[in-house]
Design an enzyme around this catalytic site. Structure first.
Site, PDB file in Angstrom:
ATOM      1  N   GLY A 128       0.810  -1.211   0.000  1.00 54.44           N
ATOM      2  CA  GLY A 128       0.000   0.000   0.000  1.00 54.44           C
ATOM      3  C   GLY A 128       0.840   1.256   0.000  1.00 54.44           C
ATOM      4  O   GLY A 128       1.993   1.261   0.434  1.00 54.44           O
ATOM      5  N   GLY A 166       0.277   5.652   0.677  1.00 55.53           N
ATOM      6  CA  GLY A 166      -0.645   6.675   1.144  1.00 55.53           C
ATOM      7  C   GLY A 166       0.065   7.990   1.349  1.00 55.53           C
ATOM      8  O   GLY A 166       1.233   8.154   0.978  1.00 55.53           O
ATOM      9  N   GLY A 167      -0.649   8.932   1.958  1.00 51.72           N
ATOM     10  CA  GLY A 167      -0.081  10.255   2.159  1.00 51.72           C
ATOM     11  C   GLY A 167       1.075  10.279   3.130  1.00 51.72           C
ATOM     12  O   GLY A 167       1.948  11.129   3.029  1.00 51.72           O
ATOM     13  N   GLY A 214       3.181   7.510   3.844  1.00 52.97           N
ATOM     14  CA  GLY A 214       4.311   6.684   3.434  1.00 52.97           C
ATOM     15  C   GLY A 214       3.879   5.463   2.647  1.00 52.97           C
ATOM     16  O   GLY A 214       2.720   5.336   2.245  1.00 52.97           O
ATOM     17  N   VAL A 259       3.770   1.220   2.527  1.00 50.61           N
ATOM     18  CA  VAL A 259       3.716   0.071   3.430  1.00 50.61           C
ATOM     19  C   VAL A 259       4.232  -1.170   2.713  1.00 50.61           C
ATOM     20  O   VAL A 259       3.781  -1.481   1.598  1.00 50.61           O
ATOM     21  CB  VAL A 259       2.281  -0.177   3.933  1.00 50.61           C
ATOM     22  CG1 VAL A 259       2.259  -1.345   4.911  1.00 50.61           C
ATOM     23  CG2 VAL A 259       1.721   1.078   4.601  1.00 50.61           C
ATOM     24  N   LYS A 306       5.926   0.507   7.507  1.00 51.97           N
ATOM     25  CA  LYS A 306       5.570   1.760   6.838  1.00 51.97           C
ATOM     26  C   LYS A 306       6.806   2.645   6.780  1.00 51.97           C
ATOM     27  O   LYS A 306       7.328   3.077   7.813  1.00 51.97           O
ATOM     28  CB  LYS A 306       4.435   2.476   7.568  1.00 51.97           C
ATOM     29  CG  LYS A 306       4.188   3.893   7.038  1.00 51.97           C
ATOM     30  CD  LYS A 306       2.919   4.521   7.583  1.00 51.97           C
ATOM     31  CE  LYS A 306       1.714   4.065   6.786  1.00 51.97           C
ATOM     32  NZ  LYS A 306       0.513   4.887   7.075  1.00 51.97           N
ATOM     33  N   ASP A 355      -6.183  10.269  12.402  1.00 54.82           N
ATOM     34  CA  ASP A 355      -6.440   9.900  11.007  1.00 54.82           C
ATOM     35  C   ASP A 355      -7.295   8.635  10.946  1.00 54.82           C
ATOM     36  O   ASP A 355      -7.039   7.741  10.138  1.00 54.82           O
ATOM     37  CB  ASP A 355      -5.112   9.700  10.266  1.00 54.82           C
ATOM     38  CG  ASP A 355      -5.288   9.710   8.740  1.00 54.82           C
ATOM     39  OD1 ASP A 355      -6.312  10.236   8.266  1.00 54.82           O
ATOM     40  OD2 ASP A 355      -4.406   9.185   8.037  1.00 54.82           O
TER      41      ASP A 355
END
Length: 440
Positions: A199, A201-202, A204, A206, A220, A314
């Site tokens: 994955g 995301g904003g 970092g 994963v 991460k 978050d």
């Protein structure tokens, strides 16, 4: 949101292309010559993408601008005697800049773009024998739930953990590791062997990795850099240390935190399951029984997080994993830690799931997570984002001034969700109150 920094224009130690890519790297570097400068923006743009370098993005734009000036000037004034003097200078600079300058720039970058894997450090021998272990001591936490086997006992440090390179072990960091240099994950991150990327995301990227003992973990690698800022490193480690106190009520345990060179990574228990966001999009909203179990488990997770003095900041469907043993909340405390070290004032989170006080720059406490929890339950029950998914200004306006549609929730959860979505944080229940009201 924290910004990701790319490599500098010219790396201090230029790696060399591997023997299998030397031919391609030469052809790549000579593209500006073969195309009379027309291919320079594409070559430098490719380098910017491979190296993830912001300065190279600007260089690409400059080359493209020079090429545009040359093409427009040459096309407009076919007769060079008619072209104005100032424009003639710009046309010449655009042409030779893309032709000669692009060639020199590509030759300088060739080694970094086509670097062999050895440029990132020698590959260590995999296995527990490659990593010297400290003297046996009692573990500071029980073995993680869904992962079989035992983790190596964690010694108590003789000084505050946040003053060490690694919080949860005495294993020194592998300072020769470099992150963000390739589209593919590096084979090793510290003592962990990367086997997949699961994955982005904003905050970092994963990775799925294996410990020296062969246990699966999630790592991460954060975008935020800590270049030359020792105080920021210590603040970050101190903030993330608090996540170790979180009880494992429907949460993924944080196992390790480290900073290699200037980039941090967080190692947590691997949860074999899809996110709530993906599950709802693939299979549809949860039924009433499934939603009630989800609501109770996630409220329990938030209660444990808040009891440890941590605020998630978050909480959203993407940060709730549905494992074989039920929901697990992940990524708690990271947004707070990054907010403490970022050099610029920013708002961290996903706007559609943020609380009014979070959007307004006010105090963000456990009440903010409660607001995000209710928004997440609405998504799980309806498959729709509570405050919409169109433009950011429209979403912010709804979060600050409007109430979402609660009709998709079961009647038993509607009054509870409505109280959690109060604009005034003081009027919202706590996560522990949510649990009691669900079971009563």
């Amino acid at each position: 949101m924290s910004q990701q920094s790319g490599p500098s224009w010219y790396p201090p130690q230029q790696p060399q292309p591997s023997s299998s890519t030397v031919g391609w790297s030469v052809v790549w570097a000579l593209v500006p010559v073969f195309t009379c400068g027309l291919g320079t923006p594409f070559v430098i743009g490719h380098a910017a993408q491979r190296l993830r370098s912001v300065p190279l993005v600007f260089a690409t734009a400059v080359y493209a601008l020079g090429l545009g000036v040359f093409i427009i000037g040459a096309g407009t004034y076919g007769d060079s005697d008619l072209i104005p003097g100032w424009l003639n200078v710009l046309v010449v600079l655009g042409f030779f800049g893309n032709w000669i300058g692009g060639l020199g720039h590509a030759l300088i970058l060739r080694g970094a773009v086509f670097a062999r894997p050895a440029a990132f450090g020698p590959k260590p021998a995999f296995g527990p024998q490659s990593y010297p272990q400290p003297a046996p001591v009692q573990p500071t936490y029980p073995p993680p739930g869904p992962v079989s086997g035992q983790y190596t006992p964690i010694p108590q440090p003789s000084q505050p953990p946040y003053l060490k390179n690694t919080l949860y072990s005495d294993q020194p960091p592998r300072t020769n590791m470099q992150f963000g240099q390739s589209e593919r994950p590096q084979e090793w991150i510290g003592p962990y062997r990367v086997i997949d990327t699961i994955g982005r995301g904003g905050q970092g990227t994963v990775h799925l990795a294996l410990t020296p003992q062969g246990q699966k973990v999630a790592i991460k690698v954060l975008h935020e850099h800590f270049t030359g800022n020792r105080a920021a490193r210590e603040r970050f480690l101190r903030e993330v240390e608090a996540t170790r106190r979180v009880a494992t009520f429907s949460t993924a345990r944080v196992l390790d935190v480290n900073i290699n060179d200037d980039q941090a990574y967080v190692v947590s228990e691997y949860v074999d399951g899809a996110s709530l966001e993906q599950l709802v999009r693939d299979r549809g909203p949860r039924d009433e029984d499934g939603l009630t179990r989800l609501a109770l488990a996630t409220a329990g997770a938030l209660a444990a997080i808040h009891r440890a003095g941590v605020v998630h900041r978050d909480f959203k469907p993407a940060n709730v994993l549905i494992g074989t043993d039920g929901p697990r909340v992940i990524d708690f405390g990271i947004a707070r830690a990054l907010d403490q070290v970022t050099a610029t004032s920013s708002v961290m989170g996903t706007p559609a799931y943020m609380s009014p006080e979070q959007l307004g720059g006010g105090h963000v406490g456990p009440e903010s997570d409660v607001f995000s929890w209710a928004s997440t339950m609405i998504f799980a029950a309806s498959g729709r984002v509570a405050f919409g998914s169109d433009t950011i200004p429209a979403i912010l306006n709804r979060v600050l001034n409007h109430q979402p549609d609660l009709s998709a929730l079961p009647p038993s959860l509607r009054p509870l969700a409505a109280s959690c979505l109060e604009k005034d944080p003081a009027r919202r229940p706590t996560a522990a109150d949510i649990m009691l009201r669900i079971v009563q």
